[in-house]
Design an enzyme around this catalytic site. Structure first.
Site, PDB file in Angstrom:
ATOM      1  CE  LYS A 102      -3.877  -2.385   2.050  1.00  0.00           C
ATOM      2  NZ  LYS A 102      -4.613  -2.825   3.234  1.00  0.00           N
ATOM      3  CD  GLN A 145      -3.572  -4.449   6.403  1.00  0.00           C
ATOM      4  OE1 GLN A 145      -3.398  -3.467   5.684  1.00  0.00           O
ATOM      5  NE2 GLN A 145      -4.201  -5.529   5.974  1.00  0.00           N
ATOM      6  CG  ASP A 147      -9.758   0.129   4.317  1.00  0.00           C
ATOM      7  OD1 ASP A 147      -9.495  -0.158   3.131  1.00  0.00           O
ATOM      8  OD2 ASP A 147      -9.092  -0.285   5.283  1.00  0.00           O
TER       9      ASP A 147
END
Ligand code: NAP
Length: 289
Positions: A53, A97, A120
């Site tokens: 990422k 995460q 997200d």
């Protein structure tokens, strides 16, 4: 019939090339898009995802910060950091995460992220906006799948779609996107009776199960579009150690109309759409969108 492969790697690369100009335009205004990624603990798979990422951001000229905590860190320390990032003008997207260690309250952490930086798309406000058909951030994996439908010329309106899996990360948002696009959607789970009866009448099958080669050719309607979200590492047999999806790709090639490979399918699209969401957040903040 031999199914057409939907090449996620090539599509991801094409999209990322296109992002560079948008990033440069924002940087020229002093609004370079920035993504902060928080990793708690040292799970090897999570470390790889986080590295990809961060590198994905840097490769297209974005700013990125990786923030790492030991697995036993106090939750409040992470919440305080999120609060600081929420008001940091260099950061437009914040990602924690998952999974988090057991002593964390995952939803409390996700809800602490400012909704306008929740790239997200897991914050309740953003989930609600998606459910209402007016999304702000679309969760990255299903967002990538929608781009693959677009690229494959798949018209979703009126189609029978079956989503296997009902997770908050993949299955549920995928189902909402398909509903919003006018498909007739069935969402299956581990309690579904006669799964194959559902998949055999589907024009579109999205597999997000987490079980290697779970969807087989005899479960498909000829010509179906098959999207394989699964990423599983094979533990035994001649291919031990290799990655494999939730679909028995070789066994489905003669039945499906289009299919995504693993690796090189949905995986590369997920990080690409994370970059897209962060750029969109920066453009919104700069008043461009
Ligand atoms: P998850 O949270 O474990 O959800 C799996 C879903 O599959 C659950 O809803 C479960 O049903 C359902 N299921 C399990 N066995 C089933 C069966 N026999 N019949 C029908 N449904 C069944 O997993 P996830 O986070 O959604 O991820 C799914 C897969 O996608 C994993 O392989 C993961 O690694 C991969 N993934 C890939 C990407 C990417 O970028 N490509 C991103 C995210 C995830 P219940 O709810 O009833 O238990």
């Amino acid at each position: 019939m031999t199914a057409r492969m939907i090449d996620g790697k090539a599509l991801a690369e094409e999209l990322r090339q296109g992002f560079k100009a948008r990033v440069a335009a924002l940087a020229a205004k002093g609004k370079k898009p920035g993504l902060a990624v928080i990793l708690v603990g040292a799970d090897p798979a999570s470390e790889v995802y986080v590295r990809n990422k961060v590198n994905g951001c840097l490769a297209i000229g974005m700013h990125s910060e990786k923030i790492v905590y030991d697995a036993d860190v106090d939750q409040q320390v992470v919440l305080d950091r999120i609060a600081a990032l929420n008001t940091d003008p260099a950061i437009h997207g914040i990602l924690v995460q998952l999974p988090l260690p057991a002593h964390f309250d995952e939803s409390k952490v996700l809800e602490a992220i400012a909704a306008e930086k929740d790239v997200d798309g897991f914050h309740a406000e953003n989930v609600g906006a998606l459910a209402q058909g007016n999304p702000r951030f679309i969760p990255c994996t299903p967002y990538g799948v929608m781009k693959m439908f677009e690229q494959g010329g798949v018209d979703l309106a009126g189609k029978e779609a079956v989503v296997i899996g009902r997770s908050n990360i993949v299955g549920k948002p995928m189902a909402l996107l398909l509903i919003n696009a006018g498909a007739t959607v069935t969402v299956c789970n581990s309690r579904t009776r006669d799964l194959a009866a559902h998949t055999r009448r589907a024009d579109i099958v999205v597999a997000a199960v987490g079980k290697p080669k779970f969807v087989t050719g005899d479960m498909l309607k000829p010509g179906a579009v098959v999207i394989d979200v699964g990423i599983n590492r094979l533990l035994e047999g001649p291919d031990a150690g290799k990655l494999c999806g939730d679909v028995d790709t070789a066994g489905c090639l003669d039945v499906a109309g289009q299919i995504t490979p693993v690796p090189g399918g949905v995986g590369p699209m997920t990080i690409t759409m994370l970059l897209a969401n962060t750029i969109e957040a920066a453009e919104r903040e700069a008043g461009i969108r």
